[in-house]
Scaffold this active site. Structure first.
Site, PDB file in Angstrom:
ATOM      1  N   HIS A  87       0.848  -1.198   0.000  1.00 50.76           N
ATOM      2  CA  HIS A  87       0.000   0.000   0.000  1.00 50.76           C
ATOM      3  C   HIS A  87       0.877   1.240   0.000  1.00 50.76           C
ATOM      4  CE1 HIS A  87       0.828  -1.229   4.131  1.00 50.76           C
ATOM      5  NE2 HIS A  87       0.901   0.063   4.416  1.00 50.76           N
TER       6      HIS A  87
ATOM      7  N   HIS B  30       0.935   5.296   1.420  1.00 52.69           N
ATOM      8  CA  HIS B  30       0.365   6.312   2.314  1.00 52.69           C
ATOM      9  C   HIS B  30       0.334   7.655   1.586  1.00 52.69           C
ATOM     10  CE1 HIS B  30       0.981   4.012   6.186  1.00 52.69           C
ATOM     11  NE2 HIS B  30       1.854   3.381   5.416  1.00 52.69           N
TER      12      HIS B  30
HETATM   13  P1  5GP Z   1       2.347   0.230   7.233  1.00 52.34           P
HETATM   14  O1  5GP Z   1       2.836   0.367   8.647  1.00 52.34           O
HETATM   15  O2  5GP Z   1       2.190  -1.223   6.881  1.00 52.34           O
HETATM   16  O3  5GP Z   1       3.124   1.002   6.220  1.00 52.34           O
HETATM   17  O4  5GP Z   1       0.914   0.904   7.170  1.00 52.34           O
HETATM   18  C1  5GP Z   1      -0.235   0.284   7.647  1.00 52.34           C
HETATM   19  C2  5GP Z   1      -1.186   1.390   7.994  1.00 52.34           C
HETATM   20  O5  5GP Z   1      -2.453   0.815   8.205  1.00 52.34           O
HETATM   21  C3  5GP Z   1      -0.816   2.143   9.273  1.00 52.34           C
HETATM   22  O6  5GP Z   1      -0.635   3.517   9.000  1.00 52.34           O
HETATM   23  C4  5GP Z   1      -1.998   1.887  10.190  1.00 52.34           C
HETATM   24  O7  5GP Z   1      -2.348   3.042  10.925  1.00 52.34           O
HETATM   25  C5  5GP Z   1      -3.093   1.485   9.243  1.00 52.34           C
HETATM   26  N1  5GP Z   1      -4.051   0.565   9.790  1.00 52.34           N
HETATM   27  C6  5GP Z   1      -3.836  -0.463  10.641  1.00 52.34           C
HETATM   28  N2  5GP Z   1      -4.982  -1.132  10.887  1.00 52.34           N
HETATM   29  C7  5GP Z   1      -5.936  -0.505  10.137  1.00 52.34           C
HETATM   30  C8  5GP Z   1      -7.339  -0.750   9.961  1.00 52.34           C
HETATM   31  O8  5GP Z   1      -7.933  -1.661  10.529  1.00 52.34           O
HETATM   32  N3  5GP Z   1      -8.008   0.085   9.107  1.00 52.34           N
HETATM   33  C9  5GP Z   1      -7.369   1.113   8.459  1.00 52.34           C
HETATM   34  N4  5GP Z   1      -8.119   1.880   7.654  1.00 52.34           N
HETATM   35  N5  5GP Z   1      -6.054   1.373   8.621  1.00 52.34           N
HETATM   36  C10 5GP Z   1      -5.350   0.555   9.444  1.00 52.34           C
END
Ligand code: 5GP
Length: 144
Positions: free
Chosen positions: A107, A109
């Site tokens: 994903h 951001h």
């Molecule tokens: P990563 O740390 O993998 O780059 O980003 C994952 C993102 O997903 C984080 O910014 C976190 O806040 C978000 N996130 C975690 N759980 C959920 C969820 O259940 N729903 C949504 N919409 N975002 C989530």
């Protein structure tokens, strides 16, 4: 979770993509789904997630999905800009736990930056108020 390994279909973004978990949707097309991050680093923090791929990281993503993914990122970033008028927009993309990845479906951001307002650290934000997220999502989705 290292860079390589099996894709876990039980991850939260896979559940959202299958409609098994809720999200505050911003945009959807044949290739991507975009929704609010529920632990936002700033007001309007959005996520753009490729559909129909079992890719843990950007390294696993079939190359023909790269263009559509970043086209979706641009659509969402433009809508965030139009709806919320941030001073800048940061894109972030983490691959592997040591790099900061916490959800293992690739994903991107889209993080609005507001001058004079400190960004909450990645992984350090609390859960946002659901009514506020819904209102923000409505504004951003309307600006797509
Ligand atoms: P990563 O740390 O993998 O780059 O980003 C994952 C993102 O997903 C984080 O910014 C976190 O806040 C978000 N996130 C975690 N759980 C959920 C969820 O259940 N729903 C949504 N919409 N975002 C989530």
């Amino acid at each position: 979770m290292s860079l390589s390994g099996p894709y876990d279909p039980g991850n939260i973004f896979a559940k959202i993509l299958r409609g098994e978990a809720p999200c505050f949707k911003l945009y959807e097309d044949a290739f991507v789904l975009s929704f609010m991050d529920v632990f936002p680093q700033s007001k309007g923090h959005a996520l753009v997630v490729p559909k129909a791929v079992a890719a843990r990281t950007l390294l696993d993503l079939p190359p023909d999905h790269l263009g559509p993914l970043f086209a979706g990122v641009q659509i969402v970033a433009r809508a965030v800009e139009k709806a919320l008028r941030p001073d800048g927009i940061r894109l972030a993309q983490f691959n592997g736990a040591p790099a900061g990845q916490t959800v293992f479906h690739v994903h991107v951001h889209v993080i609005p930056i507001y001058e004079g307002r400190a960004l909450v650290g990645h992984g350090a934000a609390g859960m946002a108020n659901k009514d506020e997220l819904a209102a923000l999502a409505e504004r951003i989705a309307a600006a797509v």
